[in-house]
Every structure is written in structure tokens, then in C-alpha cells.
Design a protein around this motif. Structure first.
Motif, PDB file in Angstrom:
ATOM      1  N   ILE A  69      -3.385   3.299  22.430  1.00 52.80           N
ATOM      2  CA  ILE A  69      -2.871   4.494  22.771  1.00 52.80           C
ATOM      3  C   ILE A  69      -2.173   3.991  24.171  1.00 52.80           C
ATOM      4  N   TYR A  70      -1.139   4.411  24.276  1.00 48.89           N
ATOM      5  CA  TYR A  70      -0.406   3.873  25.769  1.00 48.89           C
ATOM      6  C   TYR A  70       0.450   5.115  26.196  1.00 48.89           C
ATOM      7  N   ALA A  71       0.593   4.962  27.435  1.00 46.91           N
ATOM      8  CA  ALA A  71       1.077   6.178  27.986  1.00 46.91           C
ATOM      9  C   ALA A  71       1.639   5.741  29.617  1.00 46.91           C
ATOM     10  N   ASP A  72       2.301   6.787  30.143  1.00 46.45           N
ATOM     11  CA  ASP A  72       2.832   6.369  31.582  1.00 46.45           C
ATOM     12  C   ASP A  72       1.880   7.444  32.512  1.00 46.45           C
ATOM     13  N   PHE A  76      -0.356   2.355  31.050  1.00 45.83           N
ATOM     14  CA  PHE A  76      -1.590   1.858  30.641  1.00 45.83           C
ATOM     15  C   PHE A  76      -1.751   1.780  29.234  1.00 45.83           C
ATOM     16  N   PHE A  77      -2.775   1.004  28.476  1.00 47.41           N
ATOM     17  CA  PHE A  77      -3.012   0.727  27.307  1.00 47.41           C
ATOM     18  C   PHE A  77      -4.294   1.073  27.170  1.00 47.41           C
ATOM     19  N   THR A  94       9.323  15.048  28.887  1.00 44.02           N
ATOM     20  CA  THR A  94       9.054  14.131  30.235  1.00 44.02           C
ATOM     21  C   THR A  94      10.200  13.825  30.753  1.00 44.02           C
ATOM     22  N   ASN A  95      10.034  12.991  31.906  1.00 40.71           N
ATOM     23  CA  ASN A  95      10.802  12.450  32.707  1.00 40.71           C
ATOM     24  C   ASN A  95      11.550  11.122  31.850  1.00 40.71           C
ATOM     25  N   ARG A 135       3.610  12.289  27.387  1.00 40.81           N
ATOM     26  CA  ARG A 135       4.255  11.300  26.326  1.00 40.81           C
ATOM     27  C   ARG A 135       3.371  10.262  26.137  1.00 40.81           C
ATOM     28  N   ARG A 136       2.427  10.563  25.146  1.00 42.38           N
ATOM     29  CA  ARG A 136       1.454   9.590  24.575  1.00 42.38           C
ATOM     30  C   ARG A 136       1.942   8.750  23.259  1.00 42.38           C
TER      31      ARG A 136
END
Length: 361
Positions: free
Chosen positions: A238-241, A201-202, A37-38, A247-248
Motif C-alpha cells: 500500500i502506498y499513499a501521500d 510512504f509505502f 485529492t490534490n 488516495r491510497r
């Protein structure tokens, strides 16, 4: 120099950045070969630059564009005065308002408006300005079609307006302004306070069902810190962009507590940290001892309720103790659901209420 392999670039940083004091990185939109991921790519860069004691700053397209507009318009404001940056794209207008503060330019407005060039001039002007009363308005076009530029020049016509038909590339003066701030935080003439460039986000998960509970929106001022509480009835967090959903990160929800506390921080470089803590309510933890001390003769069972959690205490061997069959110190959720003919209680009710909140309490 051109690199097609991102890992090779990171490996070569000590050689590429030899005798360099600072680095400006415009890489947020880059999808790196060699990294998943970035965010992984940016973390690798920062780690390498930190090892070399090289100061660095990440630039976004929005940050760079706004800085160029401020610079090319030669904006000079007093503290608490505002400037409105209006950027014309092919079919919409981006409006960004900034207030000049003792720390630099703080964004106070971020919106987009679709246009076709046939709008009522007064109504469109009111929509663009909103409730703001800017000291200056800077108009720049990114579109090859100059029709909208002419139209918006008329719409925004005033002695406050500074208009340009195109956006120039970043020049050395803009880079110099950023570099000055990196080494001297008192230089804020054209400094824009960093904003969140990632849309985190979550969500919580119960089985296959997911429920959102926290969003970190782009354009939030950095650094930022947010705290929220998650019921232990959930199974995972769970959180991610949004830009890097591969990438979680997943955390199990702790059950041996009264609540799960999630503290989220994002630093000046847009790197996120998530702290997961368990919360025990001290009032409930001390409940049996307080009953024993204050009610030495009382023998009846007592129910304690706090913030949606219930515990039961029984008198045994001259002192009150938590009832193990009622989950002891951790108790049970005060929830009941009527989404089906037979009512549901406690954790089962909580899960049902997430689906149909109007069918219970």
C-alpha cells in the motif's frame, strides 16, 4: 478570477490560457472541490496543459519563499559556494542551506530550531550554522514580533549576514526568473533544483498488520528513483501521500516468484510512478539443470539456498527436478520463530518475525 469549482477551472483552461506559452502553478496546498485529492487535481491540470503544449511548473510555498530570499538578497555565488537562508516564524527558525551548482541551487540542509530569545548567542549560532561555512547568510522574519529579528541579527552578526525585517510578496522579477529557466535551462542564476513536495510512504500488509518499508521524504532532489524488494510472504503493498491519504493505492504481492521488486520514480513535477516486477533468481532456476549436468551419477536429494529462499531437487528419470511439495521452483522461506512454545516455520515464522524480530531467524 476566482473559481470555487476546481473541475470547472480545468475545463476552462483552454479559454483561460489562450495564447499562453507557460504556466506557473501554486496549488500544492489547495484542497480542490470536484476532485478527491490534490494529486488528482494536479494530474488533471497537467493533462490539459500538455494537450495544449503549454509548458508548466508547480511551485511550492517553500520553493517560492527560498527563491524570493535569494532574489531580494541579490545572491551571486560561484559554483560549490553555499548560502544559508534563515526564516523566523513565531516560535521557531527554519534553516535551509543551498549549494550553487551547474544545475542551480541544490538544497544541502533543512532543519528547524525552536527559540525563545533567551538562548546563549554562541551556542545558538553554532546550532544554526552546524558544520556549514556559508558564503552568505540571509535572515528574514515572517513574524509580526520583531524581537526575534533583533535577537538573531546579533546572534548571526558578521559581514556575511543580509537581514530583512519582513518577506515581500512574489513580484514580477521572481516570476520572470522562473519563466526564463522554463524556456532556457542554462539560466540558473536563481534556479532552485526541484525537491519532492509530497511525503510518500509505502507499507506492506499481512491481515490487519502493516509494516513500513519505504519513505520518500520531502526535500529530496527531483527527479528521484528508488528500488526496494518485498518478501512474497506479505499480502499487499500500500502506498499513499501523507497529505492525500484518501488516495491510497494497493497492489497484491505476487507469490509465484522469489521476490517482489518495487521501483519508485518521482518526476520534476512531483508525479509518482510505481513499477511492480517479479524476480526469479536465475541461480535457483538453473539449479536442477546444473545438478544434472555436473553430477550425472549422484542420486541423493539436494537443497539449494539463496537469499533466504530454499528449494529441494530430487533425481527422477535420470535428471534432477524441483520437489513440488516444497513449492517447486519458488521454494520456501528460511525462517523459524520461537515467539511461542511451539516453533513456527516458513511463512508463519516470517509473519511472527515481523512482530518480534528478536525471537527467531
Amino acid at each position: 478570477m476566482v473559481y470555487k469549482d476546481a473541475k470547472k477551472f480545468v475545463e476552462d483552461i483552454p479559454k483561460l490560457f489562450k495564447n499562453v506559452k507557460g504556466a506557473l502553478l501554486n496549488v500544492f496546498c489547495y484542497q480542490p472541490n470536484g476532485y478527491k485529492t490534490n494529486m488528482d487535481f494536479c494530474e488533471a491540470i497537467s493533462k490539459k496543459l500538455d494537450e495544449l503544449h503549454i509548458r508548466h511548473s508547480y511551485l511550492s510555498i517553500k520553493y517560492s519563499s527560498c527563491l524570493i530570499m535569494l532574489r531580494m538578497a541579490n545572491i551571486n555565488l560561484q559554483f560549490n559556494e553555499t548560502v544559508l537562508l534563515v526564516t523566523i516564524n513565531d516560535s521557531d527558525v527554519a534553516i535551509n542551506g543551498f549549494k550553487y551548482t551547474e544545475n542551480g541551487y541544490k538544497e544541502v540542509c533543512d532543519k528547524r530550531i525552536n527559540i525563545n530569545g533567551k538562548e546563549n548567542a554562541k551556542l545558538l549560532r553554532d546550532e544554526i550554522l552546524g558544520e556549514s561555512n556559508p558564503k552568505k547568510i540571509v535572515l528574514v522574519s515572517l513574524s509580526k514580533d520583531k524581537t526575534f529579528v533583533k535577537f538573531l541579527r546579533k546572534v548571526l552578526k558578521s559581514n556575511k549576514l543580509i537581514a530583512f525585517d519582513s518577506m515581500p510578496d512574489i513580484d514580477e522579477n521572481v516570476i520572470d526568473d522562473i519563466a526564463k529557466w522554463m524556456f532556457d535551462k542554462s539560466f540558473i542564476k536563481y534556479h532552485i533544483i526541484p525537491m519532492c513536495e509530497r511525503k510518500y510512504f509505502f507499507i506492506t500488509a499481512i491481515g490487519k498488520e502493516t509494516f513500513s518499508f519505504l519513505f520518500l521524504e520531502q526535500s529530496e532532489i527531483l527527479p528521484l528513483k528508488k528500488t526496494c524488494y518485498v518478501s512474497r510472504c506479505n499480502e499487499y503493498i500500500i502506498y499513499a501521500d501523507n497529505l492525500d491519504e484518501e488516495r491510497r493505492e494497493t497492489m497484491e504481492v505476487e507469490k509465484r516468484c522469489h521476490q517482489n521488486k518495487i521501483t519508485v520514480t518521482v518526476d520534476m513535477e512531483n508525479f509518482i510512478k510505481v513499477k511492480h516486477e517479479t524476480i526469479i533468481f536465475p541461480q535457483l532456476e538453473a539449479f536442477p539443470m546444473n545438478l544434472t549436468l555436473k553430477h550425472s551419477i549422484m542420486q541423493i536429494p539436494v537443497i539449494g539456498i539463496l537469499d533466504g529462499i530454499s528449494v529441494i531437487c530430487l533425481r527422477k528419470n535420470c535428471r534432477y527436478k524441483f520437489l513440488d511439495s516444497w513449492n517447486g521452483l519458488y521454494g520456501k522461506e528460511l525462517a523459524i520463530s520461537f515467539d511461542e512454545t511451539k516453533p513456527k516455520f516458513f511463512e508463519d515464522a516470517f509473519k511472527a518475525l515481523l512482530q518480534k524480530p528478536s525471537f527467531g531467524i
